[in-house]
Structures are given as structure tokens and as C-alpha cells.
Design a protein around this motif. Structure first.
Motif, PDB file in Angstrom:
ATOM      1  N   SER A 143      79.347  73.358  11.164  1.00 50.71           N
ATOM      2  CA  SER A 143      80.263  74.279  11.828  1.00 50.71           C
ATOM      3  C   SER A 143      79.451  75.358  12.527  1.00 50.71           C
ATOM      4  CB  SER A 143      81.227  74.909  10.818  1.00 50.71           C
ATOM      5  OG  SER A 143      82.094  75.817  11.462  1.00 50.71           O
ATOM      6  N   TRP A 144      79.720  75.561  13.835  1.00 52.43           N
ATOM      7  CA  TRP A 144      78.935  76.476  14.649  1.00 52.43           C
ATOM      8  C   TRP A 144      79.853  77.358  15.478  1.00 52.43           C
ATOM      9  CZ3 TRP A 144      73.547  76.444  14.448  1.00 52.43           C
ATOM     10  CH2 TRP A 144      72.980  75.380  13.755  1.00 52.43           C
ATOM     11  N   THR A 145      79.378  78.571  15.749  1.00 56.59           N
ATOM     12  CA  THR A 145      80.033  79.498  16.672  1.00 56.59           C
ATOM     13  C   THR A 145      79.097  79.747  17.844  1.00 56.59           C
ATOM     14  OG1 THR A 145      81.342  80.586  14.959  1.00 56.59           O
ATOM     15  CG2 THR A 145      80.947  81.816  16.973  1.00 56.59           C
ATOM     16  N   VAL A 146      79.609  79.589  19.056  1.00 59.31           N
ATOM     17  CA  VAL A 146      78.821  79.742  20.276  1.00 59.31           C
ATOM     18  C   VAL A 146      79.288  81.004  20.986  1.00 59.31           C
ATOM     19  CG1 VAL A 146      78.066  78.655  22.420  1.00 59.31           C
ATOM     20  CG2 VAL A 146      78.684  77.234  20.452  1.00 59.31           C
ATOM     21  N   LEU A 147      78.385  81.971  21.158  1.00 56.40           N
ATOM     22  CA  LEU A 147      78.668  83.178  21.937  1.00 56.40           C
ATOM     23  C   LEU A 147      78.044  83.030  23.315  1.00 56.40           C
ATOM     24  CD1 LEU A 147      78.190  86.254  19.562  1.00 56.40           C
ATOM     25  CD2 LEU A 147      80.234  84.940  20.039  1.00 56.40           C
ATOM     26  N   LEU A 148      78.806  83.357  24.341  1.00 59.44           N
ATOM     27  CA  LEU A 148      78.328  83.266  25.716  1.00 59.44           C
ATOM     28  C   LEU A 148      79.169  84.192  26.576  1.00 59.44           C
ATOM     29  CD1 LEU A 148      79.583  79.886  27.246  1.00 59.44           C
ATOM     30  CD2 LEU A 148      80.420  80.795  25.109  1.00 59.44           C
ATOM     31  N   PRO A 149      78.734  84.503  27.798  1.00 56.91           N
ATOM     32  CA  PRO A 149      79.521  85.398  28.655  1.00 56.91           C
ATOM     33  C   PRO A 149      80.921  84.860  28.916  1.00 56.91           C
ATOM     34  CG  PRO A 149      77.300  85.165  29.516  1.00 56.91           C
ATOM     35  CD  PRO A 149      77.426  84.178  28.398  1.00 56.91           C
ATOM     36  N   TRP A 150      81.861  85.788  29.070  1.00 52.03           N
ATOM     37  CA  TRP A 150      83.272  85.434  29.243  1.00 52.03           C
ATOM     38  C   TRP A 150      83.472  84.511  30.449  1.00 52.03           C
ATOM     39  CZ3 TRP A 150      87.648  87.144  26.423  1.00 52.03           C
ATOM     40  CH2 TRP A 150      88.877  86.898  27.014  1.00 52.03           C
ATOM     41  N   GLY A 151      82.772  84.759  31.543  1.00 50.32           N
ATOM     42  CA  GLY A 151      82.955  83.962  32.745  1.00 50.32           C
ATOM     43  C   GLY A 151      82.352  82.578  32.681  1.00 50.32           C
TER      44      GLY A 151
END
Length: 783
Positions: free
Chosen positions: A491-499
């Protein structure tokens, strides 16, 4: 009826198997009738007219057999689709069929003379709005005025500095749908065609896919595949020191975690290689819920520290107010608060194919370090991340996923030597996979949007590269800063810019192994894993109380809509028989009635008779429902002044009668409940039924009565004749917050909360509206 059965049996060739019946039908269609004798040959002479008639008959039978065989094996266009893509109206509406099969479907409908669905000349409001905007632009051009953009307020960086951030305005043609309403996620339009949406916590979130998803979600999350969610509604805050090494952020995090020696500020987590996950508290030391804390890696010791805090949107108001309170207590603003709710988006993915799917979508830039690229490919081939360190973090700079669309699945199987080398050399590998991310500062985050290609330009570059050839990237192409957090196994969470959420989402969902999920699927996976789901399984928190209020209101509405003859009569049902015979449900049948349990505990301590509320009838429930509707404004988004004029979603302020045991380091404000006693201390538990049965919220949990024979009811796979009698009311110890048949365990199980003073390992569970009581074994869940 018997005649119909015999006829069906005869037509199927004497077999009840559908496959054999279809085979018999094809065999019958391909049979060619012929004459066994030759009537044209008589006494050695040939009768030409009879001979031609016989040949004509055989030719007709052969043509008929060919036609029957063709029709018997024929499938319509909509019948050749897999069951998940079939639609009821596909037989007469070609728009319900994928584009690649529409021409074939139109030919079949023309041959069969199937009446086609008439086209509707319906112009949507969005079309009229865009047409009006185009007319205004033409008038401005004719008048010689300077033409402005359709939406000049749209900027990618919407971070609020020491104040709440402005929500994204969205596209011009959809603004009338979002005005003074919920906030749309980056993938809202994509999900609107494929899932059911609902408004929760001020956002329009995905409730569940339109396709059946219960069993596919279980298979994808545990056996093979992956499930992905757009979790951009989860709140993200970034704290930054005003001066380097002033130690203020460590104090803030210690107060947020309610621990003076919090492990979240230890060297294990402050170096940037791990993320801390645990419970967060408010200024009164009351539990708010689970959250994530991540310290950014510093390029040098003189650089200011930055820490990222992620929490559920139901907790955001309390956490933001807590940070502002700590900011006011200091003489100078020793740290800065960045509200990055609409600046940083996120995608959650879980399942054995989660990491390979991310590796196939997130490609590193060509000029990156060769060792890092090789390490990322090796890491992406792992289908079981149990061997990786707990709460590990990976920071990357990926290229535009549209250049490599459609993504190619990576090779999942690697040699054992590479995997052993990856695991044993992790301290060195961590130095390659962890670096300072551009997500922590607004200026560096905006760099990822520079030279961002439009979809037309992407297609032009792909055509120039040639079919099947990768698009060559240059140093001018943007780099997408990405942070990967490992939550649990696979299980992973990916953070990246909104756009950049939508381009990554398109590539990720193109893979066959990845399925979409909603709030219900997230709840299901947490339940099957035996974990608590926030906020439904946290009854002692403000968000948990609000969630229980919404769930109880939904259960009431469902019960009220049914006619009197079709719904359970809670006032007449027999809960127990004999000398303790009781009619009517105990407490509210629609919610976990902790107020009723507090009254039971109070009366048990004073050896007084348990005061049961008046019988629950339709009149009482309708009257209570009217009162709830009058107070409905308490659960709607409210406007609060938090050093800003922006609105923020607030949970309803409802009384809480319970709290989790051993989560308060020091006593907070001890407010007495309406029952005159302190809040009940409860513990979360996992329940497994010993025999058959399936619990459902809000089932009641009882302690075992004296003299109960456990061994008599522990026989598996055998139904005993002795029914378990529901214990008296003073044996009530808790409620079930989530329960159903568990596909992972193969029997009924539940998650709930019971009194902290409960002893033993077994209990009795009774569903609301039923007298059937089941034996279950409970196990404490660690918070």
C-alpha cells in the motif's frame, strides 16, 4: 411445470449443462438432411425430372444448414463484450457499446431491422455557456478591446501562507456547478462517468464505482492487481522554520502527538528516510485521529527545517487552529504555516501490482543517475513489499507520463540475487532514493509547470517520434516531483503537484491490473485487514461522532421509506424470552447508542435497575427525525474566521460519551456527560464469529453470562440445536461499528469498541432488530 422442464431437457440434448446444450444446438444446426434412397433410378433407367428434384432438395437443405450454422454460432456486438462492459440497452443503443464495435453493431441493427434509438438534439447548459463566452470574445475583438483569458484567476499554486488557501475555481463551463458548493478533485470529470460521487467533508469524493466492485476489490487488493484512489481531498500542511535550528518545529510536533519525547522527532524520522504515522491530538489533549508526519531532507545543516503533516479533512479545522494557536503563543512567528490542500494532490494505491504499476507510469528523466534508474526498476518489480523497511519514503523526479502513454507493464519477476542485493544494501540505497523534494517550497513546485505541454503538442511530438518509438525528452521538459510513502504491505501514497494528478491518473488506470476505488472500497479493505477505518471506527473523536450521526440518519431514512408491513417493528420485536422476556429494542436501533451504554454502566455501579427508554415506535422516530431536520444546519459546511476570510468545512459539534483508553498522556478537560458520569473508556476490538452468522453495524456486544459453556458452542462446521439466549441489558459492553461477511477470513467478522474493563476473550453479538445471538472471539486492536 414438469412438462416445461422435460421440454428444456430434451432441447438441450439431455444435459443440464449450458455448455453441452449449446454444443447440441450447434450439432443440430449443422446437420444436413439427405435422401437415403434414389427414387429417380428405376429398373436401370434414370428419371431426369425426379433426379433434378432430389438434387434441388439436397442443395436447399445444405444452404439451410449453412444458414442455421451461421446464425447459431453468431454473436451480436454487445454479446462479445466481457460482462463488466455489457449494458442493458446496448441491443438498441450503439452509444452503450465501445467505439471499436459501433459500426458492426449498426450493421447488425440494420440487418435485423432493430429500431434504433432516436437522437436527441439536446444542448447542455455548459455548451450554451461556452458559446456565450465565445460571443463575448468576438464582441471584444470587434470593439478593439484587449482579450483576456476565460479564467485569469486559475493558478497552479494555491498555497495559503498563515491563512486558509483559496479553493480551485475550476473550468469556466463547470463553474455554475461548483459555485458555493463542494470542491472538485482533479479527476472529478473522469470519475463522473465511471463512479457514484457524493459530497463529504466539503469535497465531491468517489463513493463507489458503477460496476460491481466488492469481490473484484478483494481480489485486486490481496491476490492479483491493485486498487487506486484519488485522495487529493486529504489535507496537507507544511511547517517551515523562520530561522534554522531553532527547535520550534520539534516542540510543535511533540504537542501535536501529545508526547514530550515523541518518536516523530527522533533521528529515525527527521532525516527524511521514514514517515511517522500515528494519532494526532488537539490543544486540550483530545484525540483527533490518525495522521502522517514527514520531515524533508535538508541539503545542509544550516538550512531551515520543513515538516509535512497530512490528515483527514474532518480533522483539518482543529489542526489548523491548533497551529495558529501555537503561532500566537510565541513572541515572534518562529514558523510559517503553508496550507497546501489545493497545491499538493495525492493518489493511493494498494495491492500486489501497486509498485509495478507505479514503476511503469513514473519514468525517470533520461539524464538522471544511472544507478537510481536501475534501482527504481528493480524496486518496481517487487510484488510483495513486506521485505522493505516499514514507513519507507522514496522521492523521485518523473517525466511527463503522457510521453510514454500507453504505459507498458514492467517485468514483475527479477532474479533472487537482485532482490537480496536490494534488501541487504538498503541503507546505501536509501541515500539514492531520498532527497529534498520540490514539493516543500512554492517556487520549486511551480517549476514543474514550466513548459508543460498541451495535449495537442504531446500528440505532435509522439507523431514526430514515429509509431512505437519513445518521445525524446530534453532538459527543458518539466520534471514532476513525486514522494512515495509506504503505508502497509503493498500500500502506497503518492504525493505530487495538483496539476499533474490527472495525467498520472490517466496512465495509471490504463493498466489492466489497476481498478478504481471509492470510500466504500477503502472501508472494505481496512475491514478485511482488521484495521480501524477513520472516521467510522473512531467513536471517541469529533469526526467519528459526526460520521455516526450521518450513518444513523441514513439508516433512519431507509427505514422510514419502507412501508409499515415491510420494515422491522423495533417496538414489538422479542429480544429475549423466559423470565427476562423483553419486547422492544434497547437504545436507538439506528446508531451506536453510547449514551444508553453510559446509563447502563451508571445504573450497574449504583446497583439500580436499568432505565430503559420508552418503546421505539414509528411516531417517536418520525418526531425525532423532524428534530434532526430542523438541526440539519449543524452538519453543513460552516464559515469560520481562522485568521482568514475563507470558509472551511466543520464537523457538527455533537456530544461524545466515550474515549479511547491509554491514549491521553495527561488528562484533558474532563467534561461530564448528560448521564452525570465521566466519559466511558473504551478499546477497539476485532470480532470473529465462532460459528455462522454475519454482524452488521450497530450490533450490540454483550459479555458472557455466568455459567456460559463456551466449549459447547465452539464446534466448527456444526449447527447446534441449543440457541444462545440474549443476556440481560446490564451485560451490554459495546457496539459494532463495521461488520459483514469477511472474504479474507471466510466467516462473519466485525470491528467495534467495548468497555476497557471487559475481561476474557469471548463475547456475544446480537444484530439490531433480531433476537439471534452469536458467540464471537474478540481481540484488541492497537491504536
Amino acid at each position: 411445470m414438469e412438462g416445461n422442464k422435460d421440454r428444456k431437457h430434451f432441447l438441450s440434448g439431455g444435459s443440464a449443462n449450458p455448455r453441452d446444450a449449446k454444443r447440441a444446438k450447434l450439432r443440430s444446426a449443422r446437420t444436413i438432411m439427405a435422401n437415403n434412397q434414389e427414387p429417380a433410378l428405376r429398373d436401370g433407367r434414370l428419371d431426369v425430372p425426379d433426379f433434378l428434384a432430389a438434387r434441388k432438395y439436397e442443395i436447399q437443405q445444405m444452404e439451410r444448414a449453412m444458414q442455421n450454422s451461421r446464425q447459431a454460432a453468431k454473436q451480436r456486438a454487445f454479446q462479445s463484450l466481457p460482462r463488466v462492459l455489457r449494458r442493458r440497452t446496448a441491443s438498441h443503443n450503439v452509444k452503450r457499446i465501445p467505439k471499436r464495435l459501433r459500426k458492426r453493431a449498426e450493421r447488425e441493427m440494420a440487418d435485423d431491422k432493430t429500431p434504433a434509438l432516436a437522437k436527441k438534439n439536446k444542448k447542455l447548459r455548459a455548451y450554451a455557456r461556452v458559446k456565450q463566452l465565445a460571443l463575448e470574445r468576438r464582441l471584444q475583438r470587434a470593439a478593439g478591446n484587449k482579450i483576456t483569458k476565460l479564467n485569469p484567476n486559475i493558478v497552479y499554486n494555491r498555497a495559503g501562507v498563515n491563512e486558509l488557501a483559496n479553493p480551485p475555481p475550476g473550468k469556466a463551463k463547470f463553474q455554475h456547478r461548483q459555485k458555493d458548493k463542494k470542491i472538485w478533485l482533479p479527476t472529478h470529470v473522469w470519475h463522473a462517468k465511471r463512479a457514484h460521487l457524493e459530497t463529504r467533508w466539503g469535497f465531491s469524493v468517489v463513493k463507489k464505482p458503477t460496476q460491481k466492485a466488492y469481490r473484484p476489490t478483494h481480489r485486486a487488493s490481496n491476490l492479483a492487481g491493485a486498487v487506486a484512489w484519488d485522495k487529493s481531498y486529504v489535507s496537507t500542511l507544511i511547517l517551515e522554520e523562520s530561522t534554522a535550528n531553532n527547535g520550534v518545529l520539534q516542540k510543535v510536533i511533540c504537542k501535536l502527538t501529545n508526547n514530550e519525547k515523541s518518536p516523530a522527532v527522533s533521528d529515525r524520522y527527521t532525516t527524511g528516510g521514514r514517515s511517522w504515522q500515528g494519532l494526532l491530538f488537539d490543544e486540550k489533549c483530545n484525540i483527533l485521529g490518525p495522521g502522517l508526519i514527514y520531515w524533508s531532507k535538508r541539503p545542509s545543516d544550516d538550512a531551515p527545517r520543513r515538516v509535512l503533516v497530512r490528515a483527514h479533512p474532518a480533522m483539518f479545522k482543529a489542526i489548523f487552529a491548533f497551529f495558529q494557536l501555537l503561532q500566537k503563543e510565541s513572541e515572534k512567528e518562529e514558523f510559517t504555516i503553508y496550507d497546501c490542500r489545493f497545491t499538493i494532490g495525492s493518489i493511493d494505491i494498494t495491492g500486489p501490482a501497486s509498485l509495478p504499476a507505479l514503476a511503469s507510469v513514473l519514468k525517470l528523466q533520461d539524464d538522471d543517475d544511472h544507478k537510481l534508474s536501475k534501482l527504481w526498476k528493480t524496486l518496481g518489480s517487487i510484488s510483495n513489499t513486506e521485505s522493505l523497511p516499514k514507513n519507507v519514503v522514496v522521492t523521485l523526479d518523473a517525466k511527463d507520463p503522457r510521453f510514454s502513454y500507453p504505459p507498458q507493464p514492467v517485468r514483475k519477476v527479477r532474479s533472487e540475487d537482485e532482490l537480496v542485493e536490494l534488501i541487504t544494501g538498503w541503507p546505501e540505497n536509501e541515500q539514492l532514493l531520498v532527497k529534498e523534494s520540490a514539493l516543500f517550497t512554492p517556487d520549486t513546485l511551480n517549476e514543474s509547470y514550466k513548459n508543460q505541454c498541451s495535449q495537442k503538442l504531446v500528440e505532435r511530438r509522439k507523431r514526430a517520434a514515429g509509431p512505437g518509438q519513445p518521445v525524446k525528452t530534453s532538459s527543458d521538459d518539466p520534471k514532476i516531483p513525486v514522494i512515495l510513502f509506504k503505508n502497509t504491505n503493498n500500500s502506497w501514497t503518492v504525493l505530487l503537484p495538483w496539476g499533474w494528478v490527472l495525467p498520472v491518473w490517466h496512465s495509471l488506470l490504463h493498466l489492466n491490473d489497476v481498478h478504481i476505488g471509492g470510500v466504500e472500497q477503502e472501508h472494505q479493505i481496512a475491514f478485511e485487514s482488521g484495521r480501524l477505518y477513520f472516521p467510522d471506527d473512531y467513536p471517541g473523536t469529533p469526526a467519528g461522532v459526526a460520521a455516526e450521526f450521518e450513518n444513523s440518519k441514513e439508516r433512519k431514512d431507509t427505514w422510514i421509506r419502507k412501508p409499515a408491513s415491510k420494515r422491522v417493528s423495533y417496538s414489538r420485536i422479542k429480544i429475549r424470552e423466559g423470565k427476562d422476556m423483553k419486547r422492544g429494542e434497547e437504545g436507538s436501533p439506528f446508531k451506536c447508542d453510547w449514551k444508553f451504554l453510559a446509563r447502563v454502566v451508571k445504573n450497574a455501579e449504583s446497583d439500580a435497575a436499568v432505565e430503559i427508554e420508552e418503546d421505539i415506535t414509528a411516531e417517536h422516530i418520525l418526531e425525532e427525525l423532524k428534530q434532526v431536520n430542523e438541526k440539519e444546519t449543524a452538519v453543513k459546511p460552516a464559515t469560520h474566521r481562522l485568521k482568514s476570510n475563507k470558509s472551511v468545512y466543520e464537523c457538527p459539534v455533537l456530544p461524545s460519551y466515550v474515549r479511547f483508553q491509554n491514549v491521553l498522556a495527561k488528562s484533558g478537560s474532563e467534561l461530564e456527560t448528560e448521564t452525570g458520569i465521566d466519559k466511558l473508556e473504551i478499546i477497539p476490538v476485532r470480532l470473529n464469529f465462532v460459528q455462522r452468522g454475519s454482524p452488521s453495524a450497530p450490533a450490540h456486544i454483550y459479555r458472557l453470562p455466568e455459567g456460559f459453556d463456551i466449549a459447547k458452542h465452539k464446534k466448527h462446521n456444526k449447527i447446534t440445536d441449543d440457541k444462545i439466549v440474549c443476556p440481560p441489558t446490564n451485560h451490554l459492553i459495546g457496539f459494532v461499528t463495521t461488520g459483514t461477511y469477511n472474504l479474507m477470513e471466510g466467516n462473519g467478522s466485525a470491528v467495534g469498541s467495548i468497555l476497557a474493563t471487559s475481561k476474557g476473550q469471548y463475547c456475544l453479538v446480537r444484530n439490531v432488530g433480531s433476537a439471534t445471538t452469536r458467540l464471537a472471539k474478540w481481540e484488541k486492536i492497537t491504536l
